[in-house]
Design an enzyme around this catalytic site. Sequence first.
Site, short mmCIF file in Angstrom:
data_model
loop_
_atom_site.label_atom_id
_atom_site.label_comp_id
_atom_site.label_asym_id
_atom_site.label_seq_id
_atom_site.Cartn_x
_atom_site.Cartn_y
_atom_site.Cartn_z
N THR A 186 7.47 -14.71 25.56
CA THR A 186 6.60 -14.53 24.41
C THR A 186 6.10 -15.88 23.86
O THR A 186 6.79 -16.89 24.00
CB THR A 186 7.37 -13.78 23.29
N ASP A 187 4.95 -15.85 23.22
CA ASP A 187 4.45 -17.07 22.58
C ASP A 187 5.34 -17.50 21.41
O ASP A 187 5.25 -18.64 20.95
CB ASP A 187 2.99 -16.89 22.11
N GLU A 188 6.20 -16.57 20.94
CA GLU A 188 7.02 -16.90 19.77
C GLU A 188 8.03 -18.00 20.06
O GLU A 188 8.57 -18.61 19.14
CB GLU A 188 7.71 -15.62 19.23
N LYS A 212 14.83 -15.47 23.20
CA LYS A 212 13.85 -15.50 24.29
C LYS A 212 13.70 -16.93 24.85
O LYS A 212 13.56 -17.12 26.05
CB LYS A 212 12.48 -14.97 23.82
N ASP A 230 16.60 0.70 32.92
CA ASP A 230 16.49 0.66 31.47
C ASP A 230 17.73 1.30 30.85
O ASP A 230 18.21 2.33 31.31
CB ASP A 230 15.21 1.42 31.04
N TYR A 278 15.22 -13.56 17.29
CA TYR A 278 14.53 -13.00 18.47
C TYR A 278 13.95 -14.11 19.33
O TYR A 278 14.22 -14.20 20.53
CB TYR A 278 13.42 -12.04 18.01
P1 NAD Z 1 10.36 -2.64 23.65
O1 NAD Z 1 11.36 -2.90 22.58
O2 NAD Z 1 9.28 -1.64 23.40
O3 NAD Z 1 11.09 -2.21 25.00
C1 NAD Z 1 12.26 -2.81 25.44
C2 NAD Z 1 12.85 -1.95 26.55
O4 NAD Z 1 14.02 -2.61 27.03
C3 NAD Z 1 13.29 -0.57 26.07
O5 NAD Z 1 12.90 0.41 27.01
C4 NAD Z 1 14.81 -0.67 25.99
O6 NAD Z 1 15.46 0.56 26.23
C5 NAD Z 1 15.09 -1.66 27.12
N1 NAD Z 1 16.35 -2.38 26.91
C6 NAD Z 1 16.80 -2.96 25.78
N2 NAD Z 1 18.01 -3.50 25.98
C7 NAD Z 1 18.33 -3.25 27.29
C8 NAD Z 1 19.44 -3.58 28.11
N3 NAD Z 1 20.49 -4.25 27.62
N4 NAD Z 1 19.43 -3.19 29.40
C9 NAD Z 1 18.36 -2.50 29.91
N5 NAD Z 1 17.30 -2.16 29.18
C10 NAD Z 1 17.27 -2.54 27.88
O7 NAD Z 1 9.75 -4.07 23.98
P2 NAD Z 1 8.28 -4.47 24.42
O8 NAD Z 1 7.46 -4.70 23.22
O9 NAD Z 1 7.81 -3.53 25.45
O10 NAD Z 1 8.57 -5.90 25.07
C11 NAD Z 1 8.89 -6.00 26.46
C12 NAD Z 1 9.10 -7.46 26.80
O11 NAD Z 1 7.91 -8.19 26.52
C13 NAD Z 1 10.21 -8.12 25.99
O12 NAD Z 1 10.91 -8.99 26.85
C14 NAD Z 1 9.46 -8.90 24.92
O13 NAD Z 1 10.20 -10.04 24.53
C15 NAD Z 1 8.20 -9.29 25.66
N6 NAD Z 1 7.00 -9.47 24.84
C16 NAD Z 1 6.62 -8.52 23.93
C17 NAD Z 1 5.44 -8.70 23.21
C18 NAD Z 1 4.96 -7.64 22.24
O14 NAD Z 1 3.97 -7.87 21.55
N7 NAD Z 1 5.56 -6.48 22.16
C19 NAD Z 1 4.68 -9.87 23.38
C20 NAD Z 1 5.10 -10.82 24.32
C21 NAD Z 1 6.26 -10.60 25.03
P1 TYD Z 2 5.38 -7.43 14.38
O1 TYD Z 2 4.55 -6.29 14.86
O2 TYD Z 2 6.78 -7.16 13.93
O3 TYD Z 2 5.34 -8.55 15.51
P2 TYD Z 2 5.86 -10.08 15.48
O4 TYD Z 2 6.67 -10.30 14.27
O5 TYD Z 2 6.67 -10.15 16.72
O6 TYD Z 2 4.63 -10.92 15.52
O7 TYD Z 2 4.62 -8.10 13.16
C1 TYD Z 2 3.30 -8.59 13.28
C2 TYD Z 2 2.94 -9.23 11.96
O8 TYD Z 2 2.86 -8.23 10.95
C3 TYD Z 2 3.95 -10.25 11.46
O9 TYD Z 2 3.27 -11.30 10.81
C4 TYD Z 2 4.77 -9.47 10.44
C5 TYD Z 2 3.78 -8.51 9.86
N1 TYD Z 2 4.30 -7.19 9.41
C6 TYD Z 2 3.98 -6.73 8.13
O10 TYD Z 2 3.31 -7.41 7.34
N2 TYD Z 2 4.45 -5.50 7.78
C7 TYD Z 2 5.20 -4.73 8.61
O11 TYD Z 2 5.61 -3.61 8.22
C8 TYD Z 2 5.49 -5.22 9.91
C9 TYD Z 2 6.33 -4.41 10.87
C10 TYD Z 2 5.01 -6.46 10.28
#
Ligand code: NAD
Ligand code: TYD
Length: 359
Positions: A135-137, A167, A35, A163
């Site tokens: 991600t589903d996005e 992905k 990381d 973003y």
């Molecule tokens: P996060 O932002 O909480 O964590 C990302 C981690 O990656 C951090 O620890 C950061 O330090 C590390 N990182 C960033 N750039 C880096 C680099 N260049 N080299 C090494 N490490 C690096 O993200 P998250 O929410 O835990 O998401 C993790 C993964 O899951 C991502 O790939 C994201 O696209 C995917 N994902 C997230 C969600 C969600 O709801 N959060 C849903 C589906 C998929």
């Molecule tokens: P987020 O947690 O940023 O996840 P993602 O955009 O990847 O789905 O946002 C979830 C939803 O909430 C999205 O529709 C944007 C909305 N949102 C707000 O309305 N207010 C906020 O302050 C944030 C961070 C998100």
Amino acid sequence: MTKTYMVTGGAGFIGSNFVLYMLGKHEDIQIVNVDKLTYAGNLENLKSIEGDSRHVFRQVDICDRRSVGDLFREFDFDCVVNFAAESHVDRSIENPAVFADTNVLGTVALLNAARDAWDDGSGGFGDHVYLQVSTDEVYGSLSLDEPDTFFHETTPLNPHSPYSASKAAADMFVLAYADTYGLPVNITRCSNNYGPYQFPEKLIPLMVKNALAHQSLPVYGDGKNVRDWLYVEDHCKAIDMVLEGAKRGQVYNIGGHNERDNNYIVRKIIEETCAAVGDDAITEALITYVEDRKGHDRRYGIAPDKIKEDLGWYPETTFEVGIVKTIRWYLDNQEWVDHVTSGDYQTYYQRMYGSRAQA
Ligand code: NAD
Ligand code: TYD
């Protein structure tokens, strides 16, 4: 035999939950956590496994090809699980370039190093596997008018935000390495996660943090955008099952059919937080409708049939249970919240919301 995992982004939200889940579940494994420790990465998340020799941490940027190659020479990885990413849509709208660097070029650096290290000289790769956490996005947006339409693994990629574009590009590279070199890969595409250790820039932890401080709760646009929420541990379980049992080359959608709009989520947080701390000042009066996010996807909805049928995965935590657990965790870990928001968070928050007009 001890299995060695390279887990990238293992100090972030889902990555750290995955490291804790795996070490709790499997006795005989080694995890090398790679990381860069950006604002989103925090070693505090891994405090409970300090001293556990099965976990090794390396502060490395996945874009740094030489260091990534060195890691493959130092360790005999059985698999790579790539969580490392820039993950916040709002930040990607502000600064897309870093998303292309980490999410696309970083993925390519990992794929290349895995291919070079695992190639057995005759085009085979043994039992190794490269798993890309996606991600589903990447599928784009669904309509609110067709609630019975979902994202399937065969749905064409149609990302809208920088973003999700980064992905999707990474996913295409992963599939290209499978098609071109025969690299054994899987891609998982999960819906929105929630749970402990999520950085308080994402909807749920941000709303809990602000509610506790009696600060406004900024809801974008009309608040009717729908996300499909999954408790983070159910995502970790799915990834473990894909690593263990999936046919290589396959994509798996992960989600629990828990679609809620943002208005519902924010009201639920108000209700549960108010009840948990007995603070009557936490009311819906804190909700502020602000300017919408640019290109805001309207609805995400995952069809998880394939992972259920192929691997028997199912979500264990309902939203009702998960949200209460999550709020409790943030209440009990306010020091963690203070710690992770002590860096450039205030500047970020001002930039994001200071200039956002009320809708
Ligand atoms: P996060 O932002 O909480 O964590 C990302 C981690 O990656 C951090 O620890 C950061 O330090 C590390 N990182 C960033 N750039 C880096 C680099 N260049 N080299 C090494 N490490 C690096 O993200 P998250 O929410 O835990 O998401 C993790 C993964 O899951 C991502 O790939 C994201 O696209 C995917 N994902 C997230 C969600 C969600 O709801 N959060 C849903 C589906 C998929
Ligand atoms: P987020 O947690 O940023 O996840 P993602 O955009 O990847 O789905 O946002 C979830 C939803 O909430 C999205 O529709 C944007 C909305 N949102 C707000 O309305 N207010 C906020 O302050 C944030 C961070 C998100």
